[in-house]
Design an enzyme around this catalytic site. Structure first.
Site, PDB file in Angstrom:
ATOM      1  N   SER A  27      31.311  44.674  32.917  1.00 13.25           N
ATOM      2  CA  SER A  27      30.508  45.895  32.803  1.00 13.25           C
ATOM      3  C   SER A  27      29.400  45.742  31.772  1.00 13.25           C
ATOM      4  O   SER A  27      29.664  45.326  30.642  1.00 13.25           O
ATOM      5  CB  SER A  27      31.384  47.068  32.344  1.00 13.25           C
ATOM      6  OG  SER A  27      32.290  47.411  33.336  1.00 13.25           O
ATOM      7  N   HIS A  57      27.266  47.062  37.000  1.00 13.34           N
ATOM      8  CA  HIS A  57      27.483  45.719  37.523  1.00 13.34           C
ATOM      9  C   HIS A  57      26.320  45.361  38.446  1.00 13.34           C
ATOM     10  O   HIS A  57      25.580  46.221  38.909  1.00 13.34           O
ATOM     11  CB  HIS A  57      28.801  45.644  38.305  1.00 13.34           C
ATOM     12  CG  HIS A  57      30.019  45.716  37.441  1.00 13.34           C
ATOM     13  ND1 HIS A  57      30.900  44.675  37.297  1.00 13.34           N
ATOM     14  CD2 HIS A  57      30.493  46.711  36.673  1.00 13.34           C
ATOM     15  CE1 HIS A  57      31.870  45.031  36.473  1.00 13.34           C
ATOM     16  NE2 HIS A  57      31.655  46.267  36.083  1.00 13.34           N
ATOM     17  N   HIS A  79      37.336  45.777  40.878  1.00 13.47           N
ATOM     18  CA  HIS A  79      38.512  46.057  40.062  1.00 13.47           C
ATOM     19  C   HIS A  79      39.625  46.596  40.944  1.00 13.47           C
ATOM     20  O   HIS A  79      39.373  47.206  41.987  1.00 13.47           O
ATOM     21  CB  HIS A  79      38.196  47.114  39.007  1.00 13.47           C
ATOM     22  CG  HIS A  79      37.001  46.798  38.153  1.00 13.47           C
ATOM     23  ND1 HIS A  79      35.711  46.926  38.607  1.00 13.47           N
ATOM     24  CD2 HIS A  79      36.922  46.358  36.877  1.00 13.47           C
ATOM     25  CE1 HIS A  79      34.869  46.579  37.639  1.00 13.47           C
ATOM     26  NE2 HIS A  79      35.580  46.226  36.583  1.00 13.47           N
ATOM     27  N   TYR A  81      41.270  49.200  40.495  1.00 18.25           N
ATOM     28  CA  TYR A  81      41.197  50.668  40.627  1.00 18.25           C
ATOM     29  C   TYR A  81      40.217  51.134  41.697  1.00 18.25           C
ATOM     30  O   TYR A  81      40.208  52.299  42.050  1.00 18.25           O
ATOM     31  CB  TYR A  81      40.872  51.320  39.281  1.00 18.25           C
ATOM     32  CG  TYR A  81      39.524  50.968  38.679  1.00 18.25           C
ATOM     33  CD1 TYR A  81      38.342  51.467  39.211  1.00 18.25           C
ATOM     34  CD2 TYR A  81      39.431  50.129  37.571  1.00 18.25           C
ATOM     35  CE1 TYR A  81      37.108  51.143  38.662  1.00 18.25           C
ATOM     36  CE2 TYR A  81      38.207  49.818  37.014  1.00 18.25           C
ATOM     37  CZ  TYR A  81      37.051  50.325  37.568  1.00 18.25           C
ATOM     38  OH  TYR A  81      35.845  49.988  37.031  1.00 18.25           O
ATOM     39  N   GLU A  82      39.382  50.226  42.213  1.00 18.92           N
ATOM     40  CA  GLU A  82      38.395  50.670  43.206  1.00 18.92           C
ATOM     41  C   GLU A  82      39.038  50.930  44.556  1.00 18.92           C
ATOM     42  O   GLU A  82      38.769  51.940  45.203  1.00 18.92           O
ATOM     43  CB  GLU A  82      37.271  49.645  43.332  1.00 18.92           C
ATOM     44  CG  GLU A  82      36.412  49.602  42.069  1.00 18.92           C
ATOM     45  CD  GLU A  82      35.357  48.517  42.125  1.00 18.92           C
ATOM     46  OE1 GLU A  82      34.459  48.611  42.972  1.00 18.92           O
ATOM     47  OE2 GLU A  82      35.448  47.555  41.327  1.00 18.92           O
ATOM     48  N   ALA A 109      34.256  44.041  29.531  1.00 15.28           N
ATOM     49  CA  ALA A 109      34.112  44.991  28.431  1.00 15.28           C
ATOM     50  C   ALA A 109      35.517  45.492  28.125  1.00 15.28           C
ATOM     51  O   ALA A 109      36.318  45.700  29.038  1.00 15.28           O
ATOM     52  CB  ALA A 109      33.215  46.142  28.848  1.00 15.28           C
ATOM     53  N   MET A 204      40.295  46.873  32.098  1.00 17.92           N
ATOM     54  CA  MET A 204      40.755  47.147  33.459  1.00 17.92           C
ATOM     55  C   MET A 204      40.483  45.995  34.430  1.00 17.92           C
ATOM     56  O   MET A 204      40.369  46.214  35.634  1.00 17.92           O
ATOM     57  CB  MET A 204      40.066  48.419  33.969  1.00 17.92           C
ATOM     58  CG  MET A 204      40.309  49.636  33.077  1.00 17.92           C
ATOM     59  SD  MET A 204      39.411  51.065  33.672  1.00 17.92           S
ATOM     60  CE  MET A 204      39.627  52.193  32.287  1.00 17.92           C
ATOM     61  N   SER A 205      40.378  44.786  33.913  1.00 14.60           N
ATOM     62  CA  SER A 205      40.002  43.681  34.817  1.00 14.60           C
ATOM     63  C   SER A 205      40.579  42.364  34.353  1.00 14.60           C
ATOM     64  O   SER A 205      41.549  42.312  33.603  1.00 14.60           O
ATOM     65  CB  SER A 205      38.471  43.578  34.863  1.00 14.60           C
ATOM     66  OG  SER A 205      37.977  43.139  33.617  1.00 14.60           O
ATOM     67  N   ASN A 228      34.304  49.620  22.270  1.00 12.06           N
ATOM     68  CA  ASN A 228      34.846  50.805  21.577  1.00 12.06           C
ATOM     69  C   ASN A 228      36.176  50.448  20.932  1.00 12.06           C
ATOM     70  O   ASN A 228      36.807  49.461  21.307  1.00 12.06           O
ATOM     71  CB  ASN A 228      35.066  51.952  22.589  1.00 12.06           C
ATOM     72  CG  ASN A 228      35.959  51.518  23.750  1.00 12.06           C
ATOM     73  OD1 ASN A 228      35.479  50.901  24.711  1.00 12.06           O
ATOM     74  ND2 ASN A 228      37.243  51.800  23.665  1.00 12.06           N
ATOM     75  N   HIS A 240      32.740  55.761  30.315  1.00 12.26           N
ATOM     76  CA  HIS A 240      32.096  54.616  30.974  1.00 12.26           C
ATOM     77  C   HIS A 240      30.639  54.513  30.521  1.00 12.26           C
ATOM     78  O   HIS A 240      30.104  53.408  30.368  1.00 12.26           O
ATOM     79  CB  HIS A 240      32.197  54.775  32.493  1.00 12.26           C
ATOM     80  CG  HIS A 240      31.691  53.577  33.253  1.00 12.26           C
ATOM     81  ND1 HIS A 240      32.153  52.293  33.024  1.00 12.26           N
ATOM     82  CD2 HIS A 240      30.745  53.458  34.211  1.00 12.26           C
ATOM     83  CE1 HIS A 240      31.516  51.447  33.823  1.00 12.26           C
ATOM     84  NE2 HIS A 240      30.652  52.138  34.541  1.00 12.26           N
TER      85      HIS A 240
HETATM   86  N1  HPA Z   1      40.070  50.791  27.833  1.00 14.90           N
HETATM   87  C1  HPA Z   1      40.022  50.224  29.046  1.00 14.90           C
HETATM   88  N2  HPA Z   1      38.942  49.621  29.520  1.00 14.90           N
HETATM   89  C2  HPA Z   1      37.857  49.578  28.735  1.00 14.90           C
HETATM   90  C3  HPA Z   1      37.840  50.163  27.456  1.00 14.90           C
HETATM   91  C4  HPA Z   1      39.030  50.798  26.985  1.00 14.90           C
HETATM   92  O1  HPA Z   1      39.089  51.323  25.858  1.00 14.90           O
HETATM   93  N3  HPA Z   1      36.602  49.935  26.948  1.00 14.90           N
HETATM   94  C5  HPA Z   1      35.896  49.245  27.886  1.00 14.90           C
HETATM   95  N4  HPA Z   1      36.658  49.026  28.968  1.00 14.90           N
END
Ligand code: HPA
Length: 265
Positions: A27, A57, A79, A81-82, A109, A204-205, A228, A240
């Site tokens: 991401s 992306h 991903h 989740y998609e 990310a 998430m990947s 973050n 996001h």
């Molecule tokens: N959690 C899950 N996926 C992420 C995060 C997070 O804090 N930051 C960027 N992708």
């Protein structure tokens, strides 16, 4: 479409010289594909490749040279989740292997659970925790499905990436990445659990791709750009939008490391 047909399709456009290395962009990192001099093929032209994608992306496969090394850059991933498919990247990774690649570098990310790895920094994956219970090899019929995961994150690639980071004066701590299915972010209680279990970052990947890449015999390394602090570790609300806004901070450092790494190959 079979892998052989996919290889023919790609080589007809990008030439038949073997690719040495694959790169999956996470991401907010999609623009890195623009650094490669080569041919860009939209995923829409590649049967079996992800379609819709996630904002931030860049759904193109770019084949060309970066710092003199022939690479295949996947500007986007699908991903879990998609569409609920943990093996969504299998056709892409099978193609990478068939194009001659020896190794994959995955990027993503992620949220950090370590105060000493703040947003804007990078983390080199030393290992992972699969917090999802899913596996991209479920349904695979051959004995090759029993993939050993000790040393999945290749020691030699990691050493080269750490050396590249040092040469570029970029701090590159190592840590354990935790795969959370998403698409909702984690709760503060889940983050506390992940911390106790030994996770240093969460995202998430990547984990399904690493499992698939090891299944295919590719050497693997992976780098997170920390966007973050994980939920509950700061007052900031995770989103996001925030991920996409923060990823370029790490992306600039990531590009320098990757370039130095490739020059040293
Ligand atoms: N959690 C899950 N996926 C992420 C995060 C997070 O804090 N930051 C960027 N992708």
């Amino acid at each position: 479409m079979s892998v052989t047909d996919l290889v023919s399709l790609v080589q007809a456009r990008a030439g038949a010289a073997p690719v040495r290395l694959g790169l999956i962009l996470g991401s907010g990192l999609g623009h890195l594909a623009g650094a490669v001099e080569g041919v860009s093929i939209p995923y829409a032209d590649l049967p079996g490749f992800p379609h819709a994608g996630v904002s931030g992306h860049n759904p193109n496969l770019v084949i060309g040279t970066l710092e003199g090394v022939r690479v295949a850059v996947f500007g986007a991933r699908e991903h879990y989740y998609e569409n609920g498919n943990p093996a969504a990247m299998r056709p892409a990774l099978e193609l990478l292997k068939a194009l001659g690649a020896e190794a994959l570098i995955a990027t993503n990310a992620a949220g950090s659970l370590r105060r000493d790895i703040p947003p804007g920094d990078l983390m080199l994956l030393s290992d992972h925790l699969n917090f999802s219970g899913l596996n991209p090899l479920i349904g695979e019929r051959t004995d090759a499905r029993f993939v050993p995961m000790g040393g999945a994150y290749d020691a030699d690639l990691r050493a080269r990436l750490r050396a590249a980071a040092e040469a570029e004066h970029v701090t590159l701590p190592e840590g354990v990445y935790t795969w959370y299915s998403g698409p909702s972010f984690e709760t503060p209680a889940e983050i506390r659990a992940i911390k106790i279990l030994g996770g240093d970052a969460v995202g998430m990947s990547t984990v399904p791709e690493v499992i698939l890449a090891r299944f295919l015999g590719l050497r693997v390394a992976a780098i997170s750009t920390i966007t973050n602090m994980a939920q509950g570790m700061s007052d900031e609300q995770i989103s996001h939008e925030h991920t996409k806004a923060m990823a370029p901070l790490g992306a600039a450092k990531l590009e320098r490391i990757l370039r130095a790494f490739l020059r040293g190959l």
